[in-house]
Design a protein around this motif. Structure first.
Motif, PDB file in Angstrom:
ATOM      1  N   GLY A 147     -38.787  21.930  63.153  1.00 40.84           N
ATOM      2  CA  GLY A 147     -38.599  23.263  62.604  1.00 40.84           C
ATOM      3  C   GLY A 147     -37.163  23.698  62.467  1.00 40.84           C
ATOM      4  N   VAL A 148     -36.207  22.797  62.702  1.00 44.35           N
ATOM      5  CA  VAL A 148     -34.802  23.179  62.627  1.00 44.35           C
ATOM      6  C   VAL A 148     -33.984  22.023  62.060  1.00 44.35           C
ATOM      7  N   VAL A 149     -33.148  22.345  61.060  1.00 42.29           N
ATOM      8  CA  VAL A 149     -32.300  21.352  60.389  1.00 42.29           C
ATOM      9  C   VAL A 149     -30.937  21.981  60.131  1.00 42.29           C
ATOM     10  N   ALA A 150     -29.878  21.222  60.365  1.00 40.09           N
ATOM     11  CA  ALA A 150     -28.522  21.670  60.025  1.00 40.09           C
ATOM     12  C   ALA A 150     -27.957  20.785  58.922  1.00 40.09           C
ATOM     13  N   VAL A 151     -27.270  21.399  57.986  1.00 41.35           N
ATOM     14  CA  VAL A 151     -26.595  20.668  56.915  1.00 41.35           C
ATOM     15  C   VAL A 151     -25.137  20.498  57.333  1.00 41.35           C
ATOM     16  N   CYS A 152     -24.732  19.249  57.547  1.00 41.92           N
ATOM     17  CA  CYS A 152     -23.432  18.955  58.162  1.00 41.92           C
ATOM     18  C   CYS A 152     -22.532  18.165  57.225  1.00 41.92           C
ATOM     19  N   GLU A 153     -21.239  18.343  57.404  1.00 42.17           N
ATOM     20  CA  GLU A 153     -20.267  17.515  56.703  1.00 42.17           C
ATOM     21  C   GLU A 153     -20.138  16.172  57.415  1.00 42.17           C
ATOM     22  N   ASP A 154     -19.772  15.153  56.651  1.00 40.19           N
ATOM     23  CA  ASP A 154     -19.575  13.798  57.187  1.00 40.19           C
ATOM     24  C   ASP A 154     -18.660  13.842  58.414  1.00 40.19           C
ATOM     25  N   VAL A 155     -19.110  13.236  59.516  1.00 39.18           N
ATOM     26  CA  VAL A 155     -18.323  13.262  60.753  1.00 39.18           C
ATOM     27  C   VAL A 155     -17.698  11.904  61.080  1.00 39.18           C
ATOM     28  N   THR A 156     -17.896  10.904  60.223  1.00 40.84           N
ATOM     29  CA  THR A 156     -17.307   9.603  60.521  1.00 40.84           C
ATOM     30  C   THR A 156     -15.791   9.673  60.405  1.00 40.84           C
TER      31      THR A 156
ATOM     32  N   PHE B 246     -24.744  15.414  55.379  1.00 43.53           N
ATOM     33  CA  PHE B 246     -25.941  14.782  55.920  1.00 43.53           C
ATOM     34  C   PHE B 246     -26.735  15.817  56.696  1.00 43.53           C
ATOM     35  N   LEU B 247     -27.939  15.439  57.110  1.00 42.02           N
ATOM     36  CA  LEU B 247     -28.828  16.351  57.812  1.00 42.02           C
ATOM     37  C   LEU B 247     -28.936  15.977  59.286  1.00 42.02           C
ATOM     38  N   ALA B 248     -28.890  16.996  60.137  1.00 45.04           N
ATOM     39  CA  ALA B 248     -29.176  16.817  61.559  1.00 45.04           C
ATOM     40  C   ALA B 248     -30.479  17.549  61.840  1.00 45.04           C
ATOM     41  N   GLU B 249     -31.463  16.808  62.347  1.00 44.65           N
ATOM     42  CA  GLU B 249     -32.787  17.382  62.586  1.00 44.65           C
ATOM     43  C   GLU B 249     -33.089  17.464  64.075  1.00 44.65           C
ATOM     44  N   GLY B 250     -33.831  18.499  64.463  1.00 42.59           N
ATOM     45  CA  GLY B 250     -34.260  18.636  65.850  1.00 42.59           C
ATOM     46  C   GLY B 250     -33.244  19.393  66.681  1.00 42.59           C
ATOM     47  N   ALA B 251     -33.739  20.042  67.718  1.00 40.97           N
ATOM     48  CA  ALA B 251     -32.887  20.905  68.539  1.00 40.97           C
ATOM     49  C   ALA B 251     -31.697  20.182  69.177  1.00 40.97           C
ATOM     50  N   PRO B 252     -31.861  18.978  69.771  1.00 44.00           N
ATOM     51  CA  PRO B 252     -30.697  18.333  70.403  1.00 44.00           C
ATOM     52  C   PRO B 252     -29.562  18.049  69.414  1.00 44.00           C
ATOM     53  N   SER B 253     -29.901  17.492  68.251  1.00 41.73           N
ATOM     54  CA  SER B 253     -28.866  17.172  67.266  1.00 41.73           C
ATOM     55  C   SER B 253     -28.229  18.427  66.697  1.00 41.73           C
ATOM     56  N   VAL B 254     -29.053  19.423  66.402  1.00 44.79           N
ATOM     57  CA  VAL B 254     -28.526  20.661  65.825  1.00 44.79           C
ATOM     58  C   VAL B 254     -27.655  21.396  66.842  1.00 44.79           C
ATOM     59  N   ALA B 255     -28.061  21.411  68.103  1.00 42.49           N
ATOM     60  CA  ALA B 255     -27.245  22.070  69.129  1.00 42.49           C
ATOM     61  C   ALA B 255     -25.875  21.408  69.235  1.00 42.49           C
ATOM     62  N   ALA B 256     -25.837  20.075  69.188  1.00 42.64           N
ATOM     63  CA  ALA B 256     -24.558  19.372  69.262  1.00 42.64           C
ATOM     64  C   ALA B 256     -23.704  19.661  68.030  1.00 42.64           C
ATOM     65  N   ALA B 257     -24.340  19.706  66.863  1.00 48.18           N
ATOM     66  CA  ALA B 257     -23.601  20.004  65.631  1.00 48.18           C
ATOM     67  C   ALA B 257     -22.994  21.402  65.695  1.00 48.18           C
ATOM     68  N   LEU B 258     -23.753  22.370  66.194  1.00 42.80           N
ATOM     69  CA  LEU B 258     -23.262  23.751  66.274  1.00 42.80           C
ATOM     70  C   LEU B 258     -22.199  23.911  67.355  1.00 42.80           C
ATOM     71  N   ASP B 259     -22.338  23.168  68.440  1.00 43.99           N
ATOM     72  CA  ASP B 259     -21.312  23.208  69.484  1.00 43.99           C
ATOM     73  C   ASP B 259     -19.983  22.706  68.935  1.00 43.99           C
ATOM     74  N   ARG B 260     -20.049  21.625  68.171  1.00 39.56           N
ATOM     75  CA  ARG B 260     -18.838  21.105  67.521  1.00 39.56           C
ATOM     76  C   ARG B 260     -18.302  22.122  66.510  1.00 39.56           C
ATOM     77  N   ALA B 261     -19.191  22.749  65.753  1.00 40.64           N
ATOM     78  CA  ALA B 261     -18.771  23.740  64.763  1.00 40.64           C
ATOM     79  C   ALA B 261     -18.056  24.905  65.428  1.00 40.64           C
ATOM     80  N   LEU B 262     -18.580  25.358  66.563  1.00 42.96           N
ATOM     81  CA  LEU B 262     -17.955  26.484  67.267  1.00 42.96           C
ATOM     82  C   LEU B 262     -16.568  26.098  67.779  1.00 42.96           C
TER      83      LEU B 262
END
Length: 304
Positions: A100-109, A27-43
């Motif tokens: 201007g920022v989108v992350a492509v994420c794996e299903d997190v459910t 799925f897609l995460a759009e916008g800085a707040p969502s993308v930052a959270a996705a990347l924090d989890r990824a790290l």
């Protein structure tokens, strides 16, 4: 990436639809707040030796200059960073005015059993269940409120909106990546598993046609060291238009009514859920009898 009609871009834009998200498990995460959270989890995942759960970070040159921390976080988490043109970003993003920022994420459910187990061992010991919720903005706001209130999970029952839809993820503002999200179980299964883990099931309903507990009264009881809000709680919140049906209310151990002191007819789903979740959070954090014990009076020192 500069061609908005490229196959890769078309494939990503199809993730706006539920069928493509299910088929690809992304799925897609759009916008800085969502993308930052996705990347924090990824790290956090990569540091633990797990796959990052984010495959690509797409951002325009302007967004890269505004958010260098996102680029740094993506590289630290071994996420591919792709500079894209504004036309590509518009084609991929769902928002009318993308950031201007989108992350492509794996299903997190997560599975229901995992989420209920986490709730039973959580600090606030509560979970929000959306029963047939249809508005993605409302659902995302409830996920955000549940996260802010310290709840462990949000469950969207069968027939509810997809928690990973673009609007729902944007409305959650990153909270999708902070707590357990469960998609699609039947209400009977949710209630049965909750009770098997010792959770009390409370139905939030504003109607007066069934016996109910006033939320203000429950807070007073909690301040005295007792009452339903001190239990491990699973909240049921109904559909935006019809609320909870009699059968859905009947599945609960008790019905809770939010008092309306003004002239408003009712509260919307997200507002009602926020009040209930924060009421339980407050009850869990307040020491017993705290409201009934006045602070000691310290005499002022004599003048001169």
């Amino acid at each position: 990436m500069t061609n908005p009609r490229a196959d890769r871009v078309r494939a990503l834009s199809r993730l706006h639809g539920r069928a493509a998200r299910r088929r690809t498990g992304t799925f897609l995460a759009e916008g800085a707040p969502s993308v930052a959270a996705a990347l924090d989890r990824a790290l956090s995942r990569t540091r633990a030796g797990a796959p990052p759960g984010v495959s690509d970070l797409l951002l325009t040159d302007d967004a890269a200059h505004r958010h260098p921390e996102l680029v740094a976080a993506a590289r630290a988490a071994a996420v591919t960073v792709r500079r894209v043109s504004s036309e590509v970003l518009v084609a991929v993003a769902d928002a009318t005015t993308p950031q201007g920022v989108v992350a492509v994420c794996e299903d997190v459910t997560v599975p229901l059993e995992e989420a209920i187990t986490d709730v039973a061992g959580g600090i606030d010991r509560q979970v929000a269940v959306l029963v047939g919720a249809q508005d993605p903005g409302n659902a995302g706001t409830v996920i955000r409120s549940a996260d802010a209130a310290g709840a462990s999970a949000v469950v969207l029952t069968a027939g509810s909106v997809d928690a990973l839809s673009p609007k729902c993820v944007r409305s959650a503002a990153g909270s999708t990546f902070h707590l357990d999200v469960v998609q699609g179980p039947g209400l009977d299964d949710v209630v049965e598993r909750a009770r098997s883990h010792g959770l009390t099931v409370l139905a939030a309903d504003g109607g007066l046609d069934a016996p109910s507990h006033d939320l203000d009264d429950l807070l007073d009881e909690a301040a005295g060291g007792g009452g339903l809000l001190l239990e491990s709680v699973l909240w049921l919140f109904g559909n935006e238009a019809r609320g909870l049906t009699p059968a859905e209310r009947g599945a609960a151990d008790a019905v809770v009514r939010i008092p309306v002191h003004g002239r408003a007819e009712s509260l919307n789903l997200a507002s009602a859920a926020t009040l209930c979740l924060y009421a339980a959070a407050r009850a869990h954090r307040r020491p017993p009898h705290a409201a009934l014990t006045p602070p000691p009076i310290t005499p002022s020192p004599p003048a001169g």
